[in-house]
Design a protein around this motif. Structure first.
Motif, PDB file in Angstrom:
ATOM      1  N   PRO A  54       0.823  -1.210   0.000  1.00  0.00           N
ATOM      2  CA  PRO A  54       0.000   0.000   0.000  1.00  0.00           C
ATOM      3  C   PRO A  54       0.857   1.260   0.000  1.00  0.00           C
ATOM      4  CG  PRO A  54      -0.673  -1.549   1.734  1.00  0.00           C
ATOM      5  CD  PRO A  54       0.655  -2.007   1.224  1.00  0.00           C
ATOM      6  N   SER A  55       0.458   2.228  -0.790  1.00  0.00           N
ATOM      7  CA  SER A  55       1.034   3.558  -0.643  1.00  0.00           C
ATOM      8  C   SER A  55       0.257   4.287   0.445  1.00  0.00           C
ATOM      9  CB  SER A  55       0.992   4.322  -1.965  1.00  0.00           C
ATOM     10  OG  SER A  55      -0.333   4.386  -2.480  1.00  0.00           O
ATOM     11  N   VAL A  56       0.821   5.379   0.930  1.00  0.00           N
ATOM     12  CA  VAL A  56       0.294   6.070   2.104  1.00  0.00           C
ATOM     13  C   VAL A  56       0.012   7.523   1.754  1.00  0.00           C
ATOM     14  CG1 VAL A  56       0.738   6.646   4.530  1.00  0.00           C
ATOM     15  CG2 VAL A  56       1.635   4.521   3.572  1.00  0.00           C
ATOM     16  N   SER A  57      -1.004   8.086   2.370  1.00  0.00           N
ATOM     17  CA  SER A  57      -1.361   9.473   2.118  1.00  0.00           C
ATOM     18  C   SER A  57      -0.489  10.415   2.954  1.00  0.00           C
ATOM     19  CB  SER A  57      -2.834   9.708   2.463  1.00  0.00           C
ATOM     20  OG  SER A  57      -3.166  11.084   2.340  1.00  0.00           O
ATOM     21  N   CYS A  58      -0.020  11.478   2.301  1.00  0.00           N
ATOM     22  CA  CYS A  58       0.744  12.525   3.000  1.00  0.00           C
ATOM     23  C   CYS A  58       0.100  13.880   2.721  1.00  0.00           C
ATOM     24  CB  CYS A  58       2.200  12.518   2.541  1.00  0.00           C
ATOM     25  SG  CYS A  58       3.279  13.668   3.455  1.00  0.00           S
ATOM     26  N   GLY A  59      -1.167  13.978   3.032  1.00  0.00           N
ATOM     27  CA  GLY A  59      -1.889  15.231   2.882  1.00  0.00           C
ATOM     28  C   GLY A  59      -1.778  15.816   1.491  1.00  0.00           C
ATOM     29  N   ALA A  60      -1.411  17.092   1.431  1.00  0.00           N
ATOM     30  CA  ALA A  60      -1.331  17.798   0.153  1.00  0.00           C
ATOM     31  C   ALA A  60      -0.220  17.253  -0.742  1.00  0.00           C
ATOM     32  CB  ALA A  60      -1.113  19.285   0.398  1.00  0.00           C
ATOM     33  N   ALA A  61       0.741  16.540  -0.163  1.00  0.00           N
ATOM     34  CA  ALA A  61       1.839  15.977  -0.960  1.00  0.00           C
ATOM     35  C   ALA A  61       1.395  14.763  -1.761  1.00  0.00           C
ATOM     36  CB  ALA A  61       3.011  15.602  -0.056  1.00  0.00           C
ATOM     37  N   GLY A  62       0.219  14.230  -1.474  1.00  0.00           N
ATOM     38  CA  GLY A  62      -0.296  13.095  -2.222  1.00  0.00           C
ATOM     39  C   GLY A  62       0.112  11.764  -1.614  1.00  0.00           C
ATOM     40  N   CYS A  63       0.098  10.726  -2.429  1.00  0.00           N
ATOM     41  CA  CYS A  63       0.397   9.374  -1.976  1.00  0.00           C
ATOM     42  C   CYS A  63       1.871   9.053  -2.214  1.00  0.00           C
ATOM     43  CB  CYS A  63      -0.474   8.361  -2.720  1.00  0.00           C
ATOM     44  SG  CYS A  63      -2.249   8.609  -2.485  1.00  0.00           S
ATOM     45  N   TYR A  64       2.429   8.223  -1.351  1.00  0.00           N
ATOM     46  CA  TYR A  64       3.849   7.901  -1.483  1.00  0.00           C
ATOM     47  C   TYR A  64       4.109   6.460  -1.055  1.00  0.00           C
ATOM     48  CZ  TYR A  64       4.280   8.305   3.620  1.00  0.00           C
ATOM     49  OH  TYR A  64       4.137   8.127   4.967  1.00  0.00           O
ATOM     50  N   ALA A  65       5.233   5.928  -1.536  1.00  0.00           N
ATOM     51  CA  ALA A  65       5.668   4.592  -1.134  1.00  0.00           C
ATOM     52  C   ALA A  65       6.521   4.729   0.125  1.00  0.00           C
ATOM     53  CB  ALA A  65       6.487   3.949  -2.251  1.00  0.00           C
ATOM     54  N   PRO A  66       6.088   4.147   1.256  1.00  0.00           N
ATOM     55  CA  PRO A  66       6.870   4.285   2.493  1.00  0.00           C
ATOM     56  C   PRO A  66       8.208   3.557   2.429  1.00  0.00           C
ATOM     57  CG  PRO A  66       5.047   2.757   2.806  1.00  0.00           C
ATOM     58  CD  PRO A  66       4.846   3.382   1.461  1.00  0.00           C
ATOM     59  N   GLU A  67       8.407   2.727   1.390  1.00  0.00           N
ATOM     60  CA  GLU A  67       9.704   2.071   1.200  1.00  0.00           C
ATOM     61  C   GLU A  67      10.704   2.978   0.485  1.00  0.00           C
ATOM     62  OE1 GLU A  67       6.285  -0.829   0.968  1.00  0.00           O
ATOM     63  OE2 GLU A  67       6.861   1.001  -0.105  1.00  0.00           O
TER      64      GLU A  67
END
Length: 268
Positions: A54-67
């Protein structure tokens, strides 16, 4: 960076994810989604799932790969630091039953699969230097790598992991004679660690010529094994000669920091 990271994640989800016909759609705010393809955060943000990660939400920065990134203050993406710790590798794919597979070292290749072997070896009669005995009980039997291209071994001459430039396969060397230098006698040592980016507790990525950051697990039937038995999957970089192969699956590799001594004295 945030927009590009989200675009890459979304494209990966479109290319490699296929909804299951029987899967029930859910809602996230006003949007509908398949739970195998997206994760809903705060009933407002949908982030794609790629290679079952799963990618993760970072508010206004959008979704990101925590890896690959961390989220700072809920607004900014920051790239993870380069790996400094010894690490094991785990493979994740989209095909059912093809995720969370431990990468193992045997016969100079790194591979995954039910029949992949881990050829950790040690002999108490071996010596790191004259007059020094080896306590094999101090070592584990996991495949442990070091950033920069070494295997986590204590055998004289060391061993190295590398991507073979001829066909892109992920390999490791035999132990070098103790008086050898890195660029001397063993094929592959001159390529140790090259073109691979490793994040601390994050992705292990082939990083050359803007190629995609997935790897390919390519089927190999072991001697004497019919189709469906005795099979393992060797790991290849996504170079042009491998992209079109029909016997390969796309995978992502994730490095997890571990104790060096979980690795072997040497790998055969």
């Amino acid at each position: 960076m945030a927009v590009r990271a989200f675009a890459v994640l979304a494209l990966a989800a479109i290319l490699v994810s296929t909804p299951t016909a029987a899967e029930e759609m859910k809602t996230c705010g006003s949007a509908s989604y398949f739970p195998l393809e997206y994760t809903c955060y705060n009933n407002s943000a949908l982030c794609p799932i790629s290679f079952t990660r799963p990618s993760v939400s970072c508010g206004a920065a959008g979704c990101y790969a925590p890896e690959q990134f961390s989220c700072e203050d809920g607004t900014t993406l920051k790239t993870l630091p380069d790996a400094t710790s010894p690490f094991t590798l785990t493979a994740f794919g989209n095909r059912p039953g093809f995720g969370n597979m431990t990468v193992k070292a045997c016969g100079n290749y790194l591979a995954i699969g039910a029949n992949a072997r881990e050829c950790a070896a040690c002999s108490s009669s071996a010596a790191a230097r004259p007059g020094v005995s080896i306590r094999c009980s101090e070592y584990g039997n996991r495949t442990v790598l070091l950033p920069g291209g070494q295997m986590a071994v204590d055998v004289p001459g060391h061993q190295y992991w590398y991507v073979n430039p001829r066909d892109g396969v992920l390999q490791f060397t035999e132990a070098l004679p103790s008086n050898s230098s890195l660029n001397a006698t063993s094929p592959g040592t001159e390529f140790a660690g090259q073109n691979v980016k490793v994040y601390e507790n994050g992705f292990f990525m082939y990083d050359r010529d803007n190629l995609p950051h997935f790897w390919l697990a390519c089927l190999r039937t072991l001697p004497g094994g019919a189709i469906g038995t005795g099979r393992t999957w060797r790991i290849y970089a996504p170079i042009s000669m491998n992209i079109g192969r029909g016997d390969c699956e796309q995978i992502k590799l994730v490095a997890t920091a571990t104790d060096r001594k979980r690795g072997a004295y040497r790998y055969d």
